[in-house]
Design a protein around this motif. Sequence first.
Motif, PDB file in Angstrom:
ATOM      1  N   ASP A  14       1.013  -1.440   0.060  1.00 47.79           N
ATOM      2  CA  ASP A  14       0.060  -0.118   0.034  1.00 47.79           C
ATOM      3  C   ASP A  14       0.693   1.220   0.083  1.00 47.79           C
ATOM      4  O   ASP A  14       0.604   2.177  -0.791  1.00 47.79           O
ATOM      5  CB  ASP A  14      -0.849   0.022   1.131  1.00 47.79           C
ATOM      6  N   PHE A  15       1.695   1.118   0.893  1.00 42.62           N
ATOM      7  CA  PHE A  15       2.783   2.385   0.990  1.00 42.62           C
ATOM      8  C   PHE A  15       3.444   2.763  -0.304  1.00 42.62           C
ATOM      9  O   PHE A  15       3.689   3.662  -1.048  1.00 42.62           O
ATOM     10  CB  PHE A  15       3.859   2.115   2.106  1.00 42.62           C
ATOM     11  N   CYS A  16       3.989   1.448  -0.958  1.00 44.59           N
ATOM     12  CA  CYS A  16       4.698   1.616  -2.439  1.00 44.59           C
ATOM     13  C   CYS A  16       3.643   2.192  -3.663  1.00 44.59           C
ATOM     14  O   CYS A  16       4.217   3.131  -4.155  1.00 44.59           O
ATOM     15  CB  CYS A  16       4.947   0.393  -2.944  1.00 44.59           C
ATOM     16  N   VAL A  17       2.692   1.684  -3.491  1.00 42.57           N
ATOM     17  CA  VAL A  17       1.655   2.187  -4.515  1.00 42.57           C
ATOM     18  C   VAL A  17       1.227   3.796  -4.098  1.00 42.57           C
ATOM     19  O   VAL A  17       1.048   4.575  -5.222  1.00 42.57           O
ATOM     20  CB  VAL A  17       0.405   1.402  -4.310  1.00 42.57           C
ATOM     21  N   TYR A  18       1.103   3.933  -2.887  1.00 40.32           N
ATOM     22  CA  TYR A  18       0.847   5.319  -2.518  1.00 40.32           C
ATOM     23  C   TYR A  18       2.092   6.426  -2.825  1.00 40.32           C
ATOM     24  O   TYR A  18       1.625   7.274  -3.550  1.00 40.32           O
ATOM     25  CB  TYR A  18       0.397   5.565  -0.984  1.00 40.32           C
ATOM     26  N   ALA A  84       7.974  19.178  -1.228  1.00 38.31           N
ATOM     27  CA  ALA A  84       7.709  18.561  -2.688  1.00 38.31           C
ATOM     28  C   ALA A  84       6.457  17.948  -2.784  1.00 38.31           C
ATOM     29  O   ALA A  84       5.958  17.968  -3.621  1.00 38.31           O
ATOM     30  CB  ALA A  84       8.791  17.174  -2.356  1.00 38.31           C
ATOM     31  N   PHE A  85       5.671  17.720  -1.626  1.00 37.08           N
ATOM     32  CA  PHE A  85       4.357  17.179  -1.619  1.00 37.08           C
ATOM     33  C   PHE A  85       3.581  18.359  -1.843  1.00 37.08           C
ATOM     34  O   PHE A  85       3.604  19.533  -1.434  1.00 37.08           O
ATOM     35  CB  PHE A  85       4.006  16.799  -0.020  1.00 37.08           C
ATOM     36  N   LYS A  86       2.607  18.026  -2.579  1.00 38.96           N
ATOM     37  CA  LYS A  86       1.360  18.938  -3.033  1.00 38.96           C
ATOM     38  C   LYS A  86       0.493  19.599  -1.932  1.00 38.96           C
ATOM     39  O   LYS A  86      -0.043  20.637  -1.736  1.00 38.96           O
ATOM     40  CB  LYS A  86       0.426  18.405  -4.177  1.00 38.96           C
ATOM     41  N   SER A  87       0.331  18.462  -0.818  1.00 33.71           N
ATOM     42  CA  SER A  87      -0.553  19.059   0.340  1.00 33.71           C
ATOM     43  C   SER A  87       0.146  18.271   1.688  1.00 33.71           C
ATOM     44  O   SER A  87       0.762  17.468   1.360  1.00 33.71           O
ATOM     45  CB  SER A  87      -1.973  18.893  -0.014  1.00 33.71           C
ATOM     46  N   PHE A  88      -0.276  18.895   2.690  1.00 33.28           N
ATOM     47  CA  PHE A  88       0.211  18.237   3.895  1.00 33.28           C
ATOM     48  C   PHE A  88      -0.394  16.930   4.146  1.00 33.28           C
ATOM     49  O   PHE A  88      -0.014  15.958   4.685  1.00 33.28           O
ATOM     50  CB  PHE A  88      -0.050  19.084   5.100  1.00 33.28           C
ATOM     51  N   LYS A  89      -1.657  16.812   3.627  1.00 33.11           N
ATOM     52  CA  LYS A  89      -2.461  15.667   3.631  1.00 33.11           C
ATOM     53  C   LYS A  89      -1.614  14.424   3.113  1.00 33.11           C
ATOM     54  O   LYS A  89      -1.609  13.157   3.563  1.00 33.11           O
ATOM     55  CB  LYS A  89      -3.840  15.709   2.954  1.00 33.11           C
ATOM     56  N   GLN A  90      -1.067  14.797   2.094  1.00 32.11           N
ATOM     57  CA  GLN A  90      -0.065  13.605   0.907  1.00 32.11           C
ATOM     58  C   GLN A  90       0.878  13.436   2.086  1.00 32.11           C
ATOM     59  O   GLN A  90       1.140  11.871   2.210  1.00 32.11           O
ATOM     60  CB  GLN A  90       0.282  14.094   0.005  1.00 32.11           C
ATOM     61  N   PHE A  91       1.594  14.144   2.701  1.00 30.28           N
ATOM     62  CA  PHE A  91       2.637  13.763   3.759  1.00 30.28           C
ATOM     63  C   PHE A  91       2.362  13.020   4.832  1.00 30.28           C
ATOM     64  O   PHE A  91       2.694  12.043   5.381  1.00 30.28           O
ATOM     65  CB  PHE A  91       3.474  14.932   4.189  1.00 30.28           C
ATOM     66  N   GLU A  92       1.104  13.382   5.521  1.00 32.83           N
ATOM     67  CA  GLU A  92       0.460  12.892   6.539  1.00 32.83           C
ATOM     68  C   GLU A  92       0.228  11.360   6.377  1.00 32.83           C
ATOM     69  O   GLU A  92       0.531  10.416   7.192  1.00 32.83           O
ATOM     70  CB  GLU A  92      -0.632  13.664   6.968  1.00 32.83           C
ATOM     71  N   HIS A  93      -0.544  11.331   5.078  1.00 26.32           N
ATOM     72  CA  HIS A  93      -1.192   9.780   4.889  1.00 26.32           C
ATOM     73  C   HIS A  93       0.082   9.021   4.827  1.00 26.32           C
ATOM     74  O   HIS A  93       0.400   7.834   5.069  1.00 26.32           O
ATOM     75  CB  HIS A  93      -1.974   9.638   3.688  1.00 26.32           C
ATOM     76  N   SER A  94       1.168   9.513   3.883  1.00 24.55           N
ATOM     77  CA  SER A  94       2.286   8.620   3.610  1.00 24.55           C
ATOM     78  C   SER A  94       3.245   8.415   5.090  1.00 24.55           C
ATOM     79  O   SER A  94       3.551   7.265   5.297  1.00 24.55           O
ATOM     80  CB  SER A  94       3.276   9.045   2.606  1.00 24.55           C
ATOM     81  N   SER A  95       3.190   9.404   5.965  1.00 23.03           N
ATOM     82  CA  SER A  95       3.746   9.136   7.237  1.00 23.03           C
ATOM     83  C   SER A  95       3.172   8.156   7.914  1.00 23.03           C
ATOM     84  O   SER A  95       3.766   7.118   8.676  1.00 23.03           O
ATOM     85  CB  SER A  95       3.952  10.256   8.139  1.00 23.03           C
ATOM     86  N   LEU A  97       1.282   5.562   6.841  1.00 22.89           N
ATOM     87  CA  LEU A  97       1.623   4.307   6.201  1.00 22.89           C
ATOM     88  C   LEU A  97       2.919   3.786   6.732  1.00 22.89           C
ATOM     89  O   LEU A  97       3.062   2.466   7.186  1.00 22.89           O
ATOM     90  CB  LEU A  97       1.556   4.205   4.779  1.00 22.89           C
ATOM     91  N   LEU A  98       3.744   4.477   6.538  1.00 25.23           N
ATOM     92  CA  LEU A  98       5.285   4.303   6.951  1.00 25.23           C
ATOM     93  C   LEU A  98       5.331   3.856   8.492  1.00 25.23           C
ATOM     94  O   LEU A  98       6.055   2.729   8.725  1.00 25.23           O
ATOM     95  CB  LEU A  98       6.111   5.353   6.597  1.00 25.23           C
ATOM     96  N   VAL A  99       4.769   4.626   9.227  1.00 28.85           N
ATOM     97  CA  VAL A  99       5.039   4.470  10.662  1.00 28.85           C
ATOM     98  C   VAL A  99       4.161   2.886  11.159  1.00 28.85           C
ATOM     99  O   VAL A  99       4.821   2.183  11.918  1.00 28.85           O
ATOM    100  CB  VAL A  99       4.262   5.428  11.619  1.00 28.85           C
ATOM    101  N   ASN A 100       3.313   2.728  10.314  1.00 28.82           N
ATOM    102  CA  ASN A 100       2.734   1.240  10.638  1.00 28.82           C
ATOM    103  C   ASN A 100       3.626   0.180  10.238  1.00 28.82           C
ATOM    104  O   ASN A 100       3.611  -0.863  11.000  1.00 28.82           O
ATOM    105  CB  ASN A 100       1.204   1.199   9.704  1.00 28.82           C
TER     106      ASN A 100
END
Length: 117
Positions: A14-18, A84-95, A97-100
């Motif tokens: 999921d992280f890779c695809v995101y 680099a992220f278009k929105s903070f939401k992109q960073f938050e969601h990827s973070s 996923l990665l923390v998980n």
Amino acid sequence: MKYENLPIYKSAMDFCVYIETIVKSFDKYHKYTIGGDLRDYSKQILFLIHRANISMEKKEQLESLRDKCEETKMLLHLSKELKAFKSFKQFEHSSKLLVNICKQSQAWLNHYARVVK
């Protein structure tokens, strides 16, 4: 393929695809620099999960997985600082996923250490 049913593998996929999806929206400079690194690191996490799953000596592979997760966290934060992220939401969601994935890799390492004793 014994790794496909592992929760950590599913999370990493999921992280890779995101990451692949959001890097497309990075501006041209970031897409080919830090975006390329993020894409590579996310794939390396997948490969390390596979290696850890099939390895007889799991400790070394699991430690590599844990370290790669931490390095990827640093890349994510650097990407955020570079805007680099278009929105903070992109960073938050990827973070998230990665923390998980990081938590699961550490739990796997802890479990292995208890089993080996």
